[in-house]
Motif scaffolding. Structure first.
Motif, short mmCIF file in Angstrom:
data_model
loop_
_atom_site.label_atom_id
_atom_site.label_comp_id
_atom_site.label_asym_id
_atom_site.label_seq_id
_atom_site.Cartn_x
_atom_site.Cartn_y
_atom_site.Cartn_z
N LEU A 180 -85.71 -48.55 5.56
CA LEU A 180 -86.80 -48.01 4.77
C LEU A 180 -87.58 -49.11 4.06
O LEU A 180 -88.82 -49.06 3.98
CB LEU A 180 -86.27 -46.99 3.77
N ASP A 210 -95.22 -46.12 6.49
CA ASP A 210 -95.33 -44.87 5.74
C ASP A 210 -96.78 -44.53 5.43
O ASP A 210 -97.05 -43.55 4.73
CB ASP A 210 -94.52 -44.96 4.44
N ARG A 263 -94.22 -39.89 8.48
CA ARG A 263 -93.18 -39.45 7.55
C ARG A 263 -91.85 -40.08 7.94
O ARG A 263 -91.51 -40.17 9.13
CB ARG A 263 -93.08 -37.93 7.55
N MET A 264 -91.11 -40.50 6.94
CA MET A 264 -89.78 -41.06 7.16
C MET A 264 -88.75 -39.96 6.93
O MET A 264 -88.82 -39.22 5.94
CB MET A 264 -89.51 -42.20 6.18
N ALA A 272 -84.45 -39.19 7.05
CA ALA A 272 -83.08 -39.66 7.20
C ALA A 272 -82.24 -38.52 7.75
O ALA A 272 -82.15 -37.46 7.13
CB ALA A 272 -82.52 -40.13 5.86
N GLY A 300 -78.76 -38.84 4.75
CA GLY A 300 -79.20 -39.55 3.56
C GLY A 300 -78.48 -39.00 2.35
O GLY A 300 -78.14 -37.81 2.31
N ALA A 325 -87.90 -45.20 -1.69
CA ALA A 325 -87.48 -43.94 -1.07
C ALA A 325 -88.48 -42.81 -1.22
O ALA A 325 -88.33 -41.78 -0.56
CB ALA A 325 -86.14 -43.51 -1.66
N LEU A 331 -89.31 -39.61 1.15
CA LEU A 331 -88.32 -39.49 2.22
C LEU A 331 -87.80 -38.05 2.28
O LEU A 331 -87.48 -37.44 1.26
CB LEU A 331 -87.15 -40.44 1.96
N SER A 332 -87.71 -37.51 3.48
CA SER A 332 -87.15 -36.19 3.70
C SER A 332 -85.69 -36.32 4.15
O SER A 332 -85.38 -37.15 5.00
CB SER A 332 -87.94 -35.44 4.78
N GLU A 354 -87.03 -33.55 -0.84
CA GLU A 354 -87.97 -34.66 -0.74
C GLU A 354 -87.74 -35.56 -1.95
O GLU A 354 -87.60 -35.07 -3.07
CB GLU A 354 -89.41 -34.17 -0.73
#
Length: 410
Positions: free
Chosen positions: A238, A247, A252-253, A255, A258, A271, A274-275, A371
């Motif tokens: 990331l 990004d 969209r990033m 994990a 995560g 972060a 991050l989803s 999120e």
């Protein structure tokens, strides 16, 4: 308890609360072997906090049941299957361990199946994520708690495709869990109407430079880059993705695994957005906050347990409740019998609420798509998630009939 970076690490947890047991009494003590990553890349997502959560469960149980002795032993598997399996065998053959817990590596958890069955012991899995553990490699001596690759992939992939993330590229750790996570997520992306544009696998645990893999993802045209890894490797991915500007422009990033521990470790500036899916969050409700308050004195400063570590607490507590019902001597003789009783008893704890363990050994409970907050949205170190959606316990895990588990077919 003395912790070291090598091999067998352990001493009796009960000795911290009571005089050391004499040898003649040892057969009346339940020994829980926590085998986890104490020194490697997954130390923060399992490691010392895993130990603290297992110890918390043992302490609470013994306070309510002073006639039953519990010891918690600890070992570092070093993320090596041969090391982990040798430690487990030593525990069973020489140290009187009745149950292994956490087993934070899918290769070790899968490899230990026949050893656990042969010795008729118990495996409580929380950090190893392969859905095969309750599928083709299921065992009557094993319970899989917290999450698995199917659960996280299903929740994250389905929700993201429904909200516009239709073109996916995977960056995957090249070992059992990474393969399973990618395969599960790709299936759900396609089922939801999305497409998989490509993937790349990197050698697990052997690099901190992900630039070439990220550039492949960028050039693919994907609007979702999904990481089938965890711990420090996810954090490095990331950070480097931001350096390359991946990004930006609507990409969209995501994990596939995560943790809140990852998010806090990398910081919200890295972060943000991050989803990810977790099945526990310390600030989710009154019960999760009550657990956090009880375990906090055992934790390092600004540490908040993730879903696996919460599972370490919950599975140990449920196991010990079953031991009490069955009787210590019978539980030590018959691990399979303890698991059978665990499946019959409804689960209820402050981390996951009410639930159950299915015939395939899968513990089920809701899953939550989060999120990560922006820094300006957070009020404290542990305040990191916005709840996006919830999947019920019945939806969150693979349908029983689809796992190809022999315990279900028989």
């Amino acid at each position: 308890m003395t912790l070291t970076r090598r091999g067998f690490v352990g001493a009796g947890f009960a000795t911290a609360l009571a005089p050391r047991l004499v040898r003649a009494q040892s057969d009346h003590t339940i020994r829980i072997g926590v085998i986890t990553d104490m020194s490697g890349i997954y130390r923060d997502v399992s490691g010392p906090t895993t130990v603290a959560c297992a110890q918390q469960a043992a302490a609470e149980f013994m306070a309510a049941n002073p006639s039953i002795r519990v010891e918690v032993l600890v070992a570092d598997h070093q993320n090596k299957a041969d090391v982990g399996l040798a430690l487990i065998r030593k525990w069973f053959d020489q140290d009187g361990v009745d149950v292994i817990e956490n087993v934070g590596n899918s290769s070790i958890a899968l490899g230990a199946k026949y050893l656990i069955e042969d010795k008729n012991k118990v495996a409580l899995i929380t950090t190893a994520g392969s859905s095969d553990l309750t599928g083709k490699s299921c065992s009557a001596n094993l319970v899989h708690w917290s999450w698995d690759s199917w659960c996280l992939a299903h929740s994250t992939a389905t929700s993201l495709v429904r909200t516009g993330g239709s073109k996916w590229f995977f960056v995957t750790a090249d070992y059992a869990f990474g393969h399973a996570a990618e395969a599960d997520a790709a299936k759900f992306v396609k089922a939801a109407g999305g497409t998989v544009l490509g993937s790349v696998r990197y050698p697990f645990g052997s690099t901190s430079d992900f630039s070439s893999f990220l550039l492949q993802a960028q050039s693919s045209g994907a609007n979702v880059i999904a990481f089938a890894n965890s711990g420090n490797e996810l954090i490095n991915c990331l950070k480097q993705a931001q350096e390359f500007g991946l990004d930006q422009g609507g990409t969209r990033m995501a994990a596939l695994v995560g943790y809140v521990t990852d998010v806090i470790g990398m910081g919200l500036s890295t972060a943000k957005g991050l989803s990810l899916t977790e099945t526990f969050y310390w600030d989710l409700n009154d019960r999760t906050r009550a657990f956090m308050n009880r375990v906090k004195p055992r934790l390092a400063s600004n540490v908040y347990p993730n879903m696996s570590q919460a599972g370490d607490y919950a599975c140990v507590l449920h196991y010990l409740k079953a031991v009490k019902e069955l009787g210590v001597e019978q539980a030590k003789r018959n691990g399979r019998g303890v698991v059978e009783l665990m499946k019959k008893m409804p689960t209820d704890d402050d981390c996951f609420g009410q639930g159950l363990i299915r015939a395939d050994g899968r513990k089920i409970h809701p899953a939550y798509l989060f999120e990560v907050k922006k820094p300006t949205e957070s009020s404290s170190t542990g305040d990191v998630y916005k709840l996006v959606s919830t999947l019920s316990a019945d939806e969150a895990f693979r349908p029983l009939e689809e796992g190809n588990c022999a315990l279900v077919r028989s």
